[in-house]
Design a protein around this motif. Structure first.
Motif, short mmCIF file in Angstrom:
data_model
loop_
_atom_site.label_atom_id
_atom_site.label_comp_id
_atom_site.label_asym_id
_atom_site.label_seq_id
_atom_site.Cartn_x
_atom_site.Cartn_y
_atom_site.Cartn_z
N THR A 140 11.08 -5.40 18.67
CA THR A 140 10.00 -5.02 19.59
C THR A 140 10.51 -4.07 20.67
O THR A 140 9.87 -3.05 20.97
CB THR A 140 9.45 -6.28 20.28
N THR A 141 11.65 -4.42 21.26
CA THR A 141 12.16 -3.63 22.38
C THR A 141 12.49 -2.21 21.96
O THR A 141 12.20 -1.26 22.70
CB THR A 141 13.40 -4.32 22.98
N LEU A 181 18.02 3.85 25.43
CA LEU A 181 18.60 2.60 24.95
C LEU A 181 18.58 1.57 26.06
O LEU A 181 18.48 1.90 27.24
CB LEU A 181 20.02 2.82 24.44
N ASP A 182 18.66 0.29 25.67
CA ASP A 182 18.66 -0.76 26.66
C ASP A 182 20.09 -1.09 27.10
O ASP A 182 21.07 -0.63 26.50
CB ASP A 182 17.93 -2.01 26.15
N GLU A 183 20.19 -1.87 28.17
CA GLU A 183 21.50 -2.19 28.74
C GLU A 183 22.36 -2.98 27.76
O GLU A 183 23.58 -2.82 27.73
CB GLU A 183 21.32 -2.98 30.04
N GLY A 234 14.37 5.14 20.22
CA GLY A 234 14.66 3.99 21.07
C GLY A 234 15.66 3.06 20.39
O GLY A 234 15.59 2.86 19.17
N LEU A 235 16.60 2.51 21.17
CA LEU A 235 17.59 1.59 20.65
C LEU A 235 17.57 0.31 21.48
O LEU A 235 17.43 0.37 22.71
CB LEU A 235 19.01 2.18 20.71
N LEU A 287 8.37 -3.42 29.84
CA LEU A 287 7.87 -2.91 28.58
C LEU A 287 6.58 -3.62 28.20
O LEU A 287 6.38 -4.80 28.53
CB LEU A 287 8.91 -3.09 27.48
N ARG A 288 5.73 -2.93 27.47
CA ARG A 288 4.45 -3.49 27.06
C ARG A 288 4.67 -4.78 26.27
O ARG A 288 5.47 -4.83 25.34
CB ARG A 288 3.68 -2.47 26.21
#
Length: 719
Positions: free
Chosen positions: A195-196, A211-213, A168-169, A233-234
């Motif tokens: 966290t993300t 990955l996130d935006e 995850g990124l 997300l949690r």
């Protein structure tokens, strides 16, 4: 000590007590004592471990340390570790996991990230700390691809199932600061990006990279993704848009830059002149700061070139490849091979080794290519290994000859060609001689070179000195409005365009990212409000990362002066900054800041202003809030000591920024009344609203808000 995540999951710590003699384990990332042969934490052999894995920010006595910065966090977790331990011999599993973690660590190191062991079967890495690069998000993405590829090469025992990883990124702001007592070397990063990244990793399937935006935007180019849509997300309340990263590590096929090309009419016309000459080529430089539109301008020529029967080839340079021998050469060969639907080795042999070639020259070329193949660890040239020259200078000389031969044959076989060499400032030194030869060759064959680069950062190449340069400046106000409207999908109010142009200096990347930031926050009253009515637009993550890297590249004293000046304001005097710093500043510091295009001189001696507000905001945002308040208080003290009553509004703002309620509120009210006396109702309203914000729940806050409303109601309607 490995990083520790609290219940909020947003903090990671780095090696307590580590110094330049510390040995960092390649397997688990833990710090061990100098001279140790085995890791204190996991027991792995430390032979070849790199020392000083991450340069920490300098610690200066008497000031609060740390800063706020944009980073890309990478969280990679091996799949089914607990099950593997239960089903296989623990010793075998441990050996395989050690090999996997070592491979992950090497990938992180190769892209200049900072890593730590997180748990026994996972690795956490961060790109952008302690030193930022303007392409940290892109580095992190390629690192993730490299990690996945490296695990496929890890040697497995017979009949063992292959190891897989979830990655995850996430990109965002973190606070980097030492824990505990002043002078501690135990650093922590705190922020939602940590966290993300962990939460996104948990959503990934085995072998997936998510990955996130924010990471996708910050990477700006070179990433192929599949949209997964928004996800809650949690532990978080706002949805995060997620994408799956596709592709493999290595050289990627060129795709034209996205976004509308606005203005640049004279520059576009000059580039189209390159298509007209039927006898030889040309070489010229397209120069400008990051985000100014160099790549977009050069890409605009592609369709016209191909329509005219001229091949178009694009080869990028990347900052993380500048120390990789002959990287550009191999990328060029791969681009040509992709164009012809074959591999680079076959294409190279087809072009170079023709019956008319001298046997002696062929042996030299074969030996040079075999030397590069051996160094880069790619196959297909093993038989030629015996022809590798003994002297490195012979290899370099043969490669220069090979470059000329390759280009001549390429034009002979496939016709005239335009080649873009983008981000020339990151060209690896070993390829520089070959690009030099190609520039000279343009006067003899129909090969045209467009060299995109940033100012004052060109590689040492003699042929560059006399080349024509197209220097790109910022867009004018009209074109700023046109680009803003195209990005927003609607027209933009002229007053907002003026604010936007002043804020971005017409830099196309800054324009588009600022508009997107406003769109993300939501229009105000149906308008895209960039700075009016007391609204302060946040600096987008993309721009903070880009400008933050420029600030990180400065010397420590220049960084300190720039950040102190940012607290003073958009404009500043050297003498006043020195009062705030508390000591004299060498004049060369200001000159270095000017040469980096961060500040520009004003008419008065020793007076400067920030090149544009975004640079000011990026420098200001890098300060910890606690230190920022201290410096604002110091600035206010100096202003009051000067006895200049005309500065009451300025002093009031600094006291408010210092969060000094007792002294700020009376000053803000006095400044509001003075502003109203001279008809500056909007400014008066801003002072009263600032006082209300500081007063908080006190009943006096409502009185301040009432007076602010009355001031705004007194403003006459426009005629």
């Amino acid at each position: 000590m490995g990083p520790a995540v609290d219940s909020g999951g947003d903090e990671v710590g780095w090696g307590e007590g580590e110094d330049s003699d510390t040995v960092r384990c390649r397997t688990c990332g833990a710090a061990s004592r100098a001279g140790a042969r085995f890791c204190d934490q996991c027991g792995s052999r430390l032979d070849g471990a790199r020392r000083g894995a991450a340069k920490r920010p300098p610690l200066t006595t008497g000031v609060e340390h740390g800063d706020r910065r944009i980073v890309t966090a990478v969280f990679a977790d091996l799949v089914d570790y607990v099950r593997l331990v239960a089903e296989y011999d623990p010793e075998d599993v441990r050996a395989r996991v050690d090999s996997a973690l070592a491979a992950m660590g090497e990938a992180i190191e190769a892209f200049d990230g900072t890593r730590e062991k997180f748990i026994g079967d996972a690795v956490f890495a961060v790109f952008g700390w302690p030193v930022g690069h303007d392409d940290d998000a892109l580095r992190a993405a390629h690192c993730a691809l490299a990690i996945r590829e490296a695990l496929a090469r890890v040697d497995d025992p017979a009949e063992a199932e292959p190891l897989q990883v979830r990655i995850g990124l996430a990109t965002g702001e973190v606070v980097a600061a030492p824990r505990g007592a002043p002078g501690s070397l135990d650093w922590s990063l705190t922020g939602p990006a940590v966290t993300t990244a962990a939460r996104i990793q948990a959503l990934a399937q085995p072998g997936e990279i998510l990955l996130d935006e924010a990471t996708l935007r910050a990477a700006r180019k070179g990433l192929e993704v599949e949209d997964r849509g928004p996800q809650i997300l949690r532990g978080q309340s706002r949805p995060v848009r997620i994408a799956r990263l596709l592709g493999e590590a290595g050289f990627q096929p060129w795709r034209p830059p996205v976004g509308q090309l606005v203005g640049r009419h004279a520059e576009r016309a000059r580039l189209r002149e390159l298509l007209a000459d039927g006898t030889h080529g040309e070489a010229l430089i397209v120069e400008g700061e990051a985000g100014i539109g160099k790549s977009r301008l050069m890409a605009d020529l592609a369709d016209d070139a191909r329509a005219a029967g001229i091949a178009f080839t694009w080869v990028d340079n990347v900052s993380y490849g500048s120390q990789e021998p002959y990287r550009w050469v191999r990328a060029f060969a791969q681009a040509i091979a992709d164009e012809h639907g074959t591999d680079s080795g076959t294409m190279t042999r087809r072009l170079l080794f023709t019956p008319d070639a001298s046997p002696r020259r062929v042996r030299q070329w074969l030996g040079a290519v075999a030397a590069i193949a051996r160094d880069a660890a790619f196959s297909g040239w093993e038989e030629e290994a015996t022809l590798v020259p003994n002297q490195p200078a012979q290899v370099a000389r043969a490669m220069r000859e090979l470059a000329v031969r390759y280009a001549e044959r390429l034009v002979e076989v496939s016709g005239p060609r335009i080649m873009v060499v983008d981000d020339l400032q990151w060209l690896d030194p070993s390829s520089a001689g070959m690009v030099d030869e190609l520039i000279r060759l343009t006067s003899r064959i129909r090969l045209t070179l467009l060299l995109g680069m940033r100012p004052r950062s060109e590689p040492a190449m003699p042929s560059l000195a006399n080349l024509e340069r197209i220097r790109l400046a910022g867009l004018d106000e009209a074109h700023t409005g046109e680009l803003a409207g195209a990005t927003a999908g609607t027209s933009v109010d002229p007053s907002d365009v003026r604010h936007l142009h002043r804020r971005t200096a017409g830099n196309p990347l800054f324009i588009t990212e600022t508009v997107r930031a406003v769109l993300d926050d939501g229009p105000s009253g149906g308008r895209l409000n960039f700075e009016g009515d007391g609204v302060r637009v946040r600096v987008p993550v993309t721009i903070r990362a880009l400008l933050g890297a420029r600030i990180d590249a400065l010397s420590e004293d220049a960084r300190e002066v720039l950040r102190m000046a940012a607290v003073v304001g958009i404009t500043f005097r050297e003498s006043f900054v020195e009062e705030v710093v508390g000591g004299s500043v060498d004049p060369s510091v200001y000159q270095r800041l000017a040469e980096a295009s961060l500040i520009v001189a004003l008419d008065g001696v020793g007076q400067w202003r920030f090149a544009h507000p975004l640079i000011h905001d990026a420098a200001y945002s890098g300060l910890l809030t606690s230190r920022r308040r201290q410096v604002h208080a110091r600035v206010a003290d100096r202003l009051e000591a000067s006895g200049t009553r005309g500065a009451i509004g300025v002093v009031a703002r600094h006291r408010a920024a210092a969060h000094d309620r007792d002294r700020a509120v009376p000053l803000l009210i006095e400044a509001a009344e003075q502003a109203l006396d001279v008809g500056a109702a909007e400014e008066a309203a801003q002072f009263w609203m600032a006082a209300a914000d500081l007063v908080g729940a006190d009943p006096a806050a409502e009185d301040c808000r009432r007076r602010a409303r009355e001031a705004l109601e007194s403003v006459p309607a426009p005629v």
